[in-house]
Scaffold this active site. Structure first.
Site, PDB file in Angstrom:
ATOM      1  N   GLY A   1       0.811  -1.219   0.000  1.00  0.00           N
ATOM      2  CA  GLY A   1       0.000   0.000   0.000  1.00  0.00           C
ATOM      3  C   GLY A   1       0.838   1.260   0.000  1.00  0.00           C
ATOM      4  O   GLY A   1       2.009   1.246   0.378  1.00  0.00           O
ATOM      5  N   SER A   2       0.209   2.359  -0.453  1.00  0.00           N
ATOM      6  CA  SER A   2       0.869   3.666  -0.443  1.00  0.00           C
ATOM      7  C   SER A   2      -0.127   4.696   0.051  1.00  0.00           C
ATOM      8  O   SER A   2      -1.325   4.557  -0.164  1.00  0.00           O
ATOM      9  CB  SER A   2       1.322   4.070  -1.847  1.00  0.00           C
ATOM     10  OG  SER A   2       2.275   3.166  -2.318  1.00  0.00           O
TER      11      SER A   2
ATOM     12  N   ALA B   1      -0.329   9.150   1.616  1.00  0.00           N
ATOM     13  CA  ALA B   1       0.245  10.489   1.495  1.00  0.00           C
ATOM     14  C   ALA B   1       1.631  10.567   2.127  1.00  0.00           C
ATOM     15  O   ALA B   1       2.464  11.361   1.718  1.00  0.00           O
ATOM     16  CB  ALA B   1      -0.683  11.486   2.170  1.00  0.00           C
ATOM     17  N   TYR B   2       1.881   9.742   3.145  1.00  0.00           N
ATOM     18  CA  TYR B   2       3.115   9.908   3.912  1.00  0.00           C
ATOM     19  C   TYR B   2       4.153   8.822   3.657  1.00  0.00           C
ATOM     20  O   TYR B   2       5.195   8.815   4.268  1.00  0.00           O
ATOM     21  CB  TYR B   2       2.786   9.960   5.410  1.00  0.00           C
ATOM     22  CG  TYR B   2       1.784  11.033   5.723  1.00  0.00           C
ATOM     23  CD1 TYR B   2       2.095  12.373   5.497  1.00  0.00           C
ATOM     24  CD2 TYR B   2       0.524  10.723   6.210  1.00  0.00           C
ATOM     25  CE1 TYR B   2       1.175  13.366   5.751  1.00  0.00           C
ATOM     26  CE2 TYR B   2      -0.403  11.717   6.473  1.00  0.00           C
ATOM     27  CZ  TYR B   2      -0.069  13.041   6.243  1.00  0.00           C
ATOM     28  OH  TYR B   2      -0.981  14.026   6.499  1.00  0.00           O
TER      29      TYR B   2
ATOM     30  N   LYS C   1       7.512   0.362   6.636  1.00  0.00           N
ATOM     31  CA  LYS C   1       7.020   1.619   6.054  1.00  0.00           C
ATOM     32  C   LYS C   1       8.210   2.503   5.704  1.00  0.00           C
ATOM     33  O   LYS C   1       9.068   2.763   6.546  1.00  0.00           O
ATOM     34  CB  LYS C   1       6.114   2.332   7.059  1.00  0.00           C
ATOM     35  CG  LYS C   1       5.561   3.666   6.564  1.00  0.00           C
ATOM     36  CD  LYS C   1       4.596   4.247   7.601  1.00  0.00           C
ATOM     37  CE  LYS C   1       3.968   5.546   7.145  1.00  0.00           C
ATOM     38  NZ  LYS C   1       3.016   6.080   8.144  1.00  0.00           N
TER      39      LYS C   1
ATOM     40  N   ASP D   1      -8.296  11.028  14.610  1.00  0.00           N
ATOM     41  CA  ASP D   1      -8.719  10.634  13.257  1.00  0.00           C
ATOM     42  C   ASP D   1      -8.975   9.130  13.177  1.00  0.00           C
ATOM     43  O   ASP D   1      -8.558   8.475  12.235  1.00  0.00           O
ATOM     44  CB  ASP D   1      -7.656  11.062  12.237  1.00  0.00           C
ATOM     45  CG  ASP D   1      -8.155  10.883  10.796  1.00  0.00           C
ATOM     46  OD1 ASP D   1      -9.379  11.008  10.576  1.00  0.00           O
ATOM     47  OD2 ASP D   1      -7.340  10.602   9.912  1.00  0.00           O
TER      48      ASP D   1
END
Length: 366
Positions: free
Chosen positions: A32-33, A35-36, A54, A150
């Site tokens: 997965g990818s 924004a960070y 990560k 969040d």
């Protein structure tokens, strides 16, 4: 050209990105990818364990990116609870601070997240067990002085044995829009966070748990607002328009005027809203989806609710041994200073024993 990579590291292209990692991590697979950064699964040859690695995306692009990277590293290092993601390892291929540009975080691998399985039908005992774990994780995070802000289905990792870990806590700050150009989903966010209409506390996360639990019961997002105002409208349709006692607590004049201009409407009957839920489930939901932050349940109070009786083990409802010490939280540092702090944390990192559940529920996701 001088050789700047540490010995024992190798290079591999993953999804058009160069990864440099120790030879102890093999079988790299992109999962997965965001924004960070991007995440790969790998096998740790030392233990045979599958892990998630990560790689942060451009951590030193700006002061904001660097501060966020520092905070993420600090948070992951601090967290030691079975329902909160923690750090197994952190490394950089750089052999010195001078050529330090990237670093990688190694965490336990989890098969999926709640977002991906929200379409399935959850039995009440599965809901009890998953929500119980969310609240145990939150009690621990809150005791460390951290608020998630969040919480949403995509931030709740689960494996096939219905074991759950909270991800990405304490990072959702005002920098989100500045860094990514979009606002993170507001559907699960507490009204006081969306509108900044009153002081908020750790119970912002309990509101989110209420929204997630409601969605698990019905298969539908509870408050699917198209914008901020529509989000509030959706919420008030369920909670009812609050009276004068609540309005007095609002700090925001515009919010005060708006609420006072609305016609009074009663709270919805939760037993009709959630017809397949037990009375205990609807009672818990009402207490978590409480507009007034002073009346909303804390994580500890929610854990003591009779809804969780079948799974409850108070000994597992642990708190952090000490609050998170982030002495740099209010500091305005330049990128090179953040870089120094992060490099020091990486060099001084020593892995600690994993905190995993001592018991198994015997449940399977599917």
């Amino acid at each position: 050209m001088s050789f700047t990579r540490k010995k024992g590291f190798y290079k591999q292209d993953v999804n058009k990105t160069a990864w440099e990692l120790p030879k102890t991590y093999v079988s790299l697979t992109h999962i997965g990818s965001g924004a960070y950064g991007s995440v790969c699964s790998a096998i740790d040859k030392r233990s045979g364990e599958k892990v998630a690695i990560k790689k942060l995306s451009r951590p030193f692009q700006s002061e904001i990116f660097a501060k966020r990277a520092y905070r993420e590293l600090l948070l992951l290092k601090h967290m030691q609870h079975e329902n909160v993601i923690g750090l197994l390892d952190v490394f950089t291929p750089a052999s010195s601070l001078r050529n330090f540009h990237d670093f990688y975080l190694v965490m336990p691998f989890m098969q999926t997240d709640l977002q991906k399985i929200m379409g399935m039908e959850f039995s009440e005992d599965k809901i009890q067990y998953l929500v119980y774990q969310m609240l145990k994780g939150l009690k621990y995070i809150h005791s460390a002085g951290v608020v998630h802000r969040d919480l949403k289905p995509g931030n709740l990792a689960v494996n096939e044995d219905c074991e759950l870990k909270i991800l990405d806590f304490g990072l959702a700050r005002h920098t989100d829009v500045e860094m990514t150009g979009y606002v993170v989903t507001r559907w699960y966010r507490a009204p006081e966070v969306i509108l900044s209409w009153m002081h908020y506390n750790q119970t912002v996360d309990i509101w989110s748990v209420g929204c997630i639990m409601a969605e698990m019961l019905t298969g539908k997002t509870l408050f699917k607002g198209k914008d901020y105002l529509d989000q509030l409208t959706q919420i008030l349709k369920v909670t009812g328009v609050p009276g004068a006692e609540f309005v007095q607590k609002l700090n925001d004049k515009a919010a005060k005027s708006y609420i006072q201009s609305l016609p009074q409407s009663p709270k919805k009957d939760f037993s009709q809203l959630f017809p397949r839920a037990s009375p205990q489930a609807t009672d818990l939901l009402e207490k978590m989806l409480e507009l007034d932050v002073d009346k909303r349940l804390t994580a500890s109070q929610a854990l003591a609710h009779p809804f969780f009786e079948p799974f409850r083990d108070p000994e597992e409802e642990t708190e952090a041994q000490q609050p998170l010490e982030d002495s740099l939280e209010r500091e305005k540092l330049i990128v090179d200073e953040w870089k120094q702090h992060i490099y020091k944390e990486i060099v001084n990192f020593s892995p600690i024993a994993r905190k995993d559940s001592r018991r198994r529920s015997g449940m399977k996701l599917q």
